[in-house]
Scaffold this active site. Sequence first.
Site: not given
Length: 181
Positions: A12-14, A17-18, A86
């Site tokens: 997911g985008l920066s 919440g990864k 990614s």
Amino acid sequence: MKQRGVTIWFTGLSGAGKTTITRALEQKLREQDYPVEILDGDVVRENLTKGLGFSKEDRDENIRRIGFVANLLTRHGVIVLVSAISPYREIREEVKQRIGDFVEVFVNAPLAVCEDRDVKGLYKRARNGEIKSFTGIDDPYEPPLNPEVECRTDQETIEESLAKVWQKLEEMGYLRKAVTV
């Protein structure tokens, strides 16, 4: 019974919440004595892929290297939590095919929400032209077409997102189902 390894790939985008979900999942797995390792994109770039830049080729090579390490750990019964932007679908699919035991988690939040959460000021710097090829600003992010789990972090709590991932891992046979009395 030997633990079955799996790579859980958070994309997911920066600012989506990864890392937050990854850390919560790591804690819960450790509390239940599962073998777990985290491969965080920022940490890997600092230690394993330091010489790589941010061209598409370098980003793909970064993901290949993370995937290589994740595959080794997965083969040895470790639950591997990968937290990496990614951005390109094709390389994620390549890594997924190589690893096999792979769960893709799309950590989805709108760009505006990610920008609001940006504690490092990266989006602001990208918008000011100080950072080139920044994912979501002047470089694309290709969302997964069929992720096993989608966490809408602009609409869900961390606990709700964590529960979705945990449930999917149980359904797929990677975790022991909780015994209810």
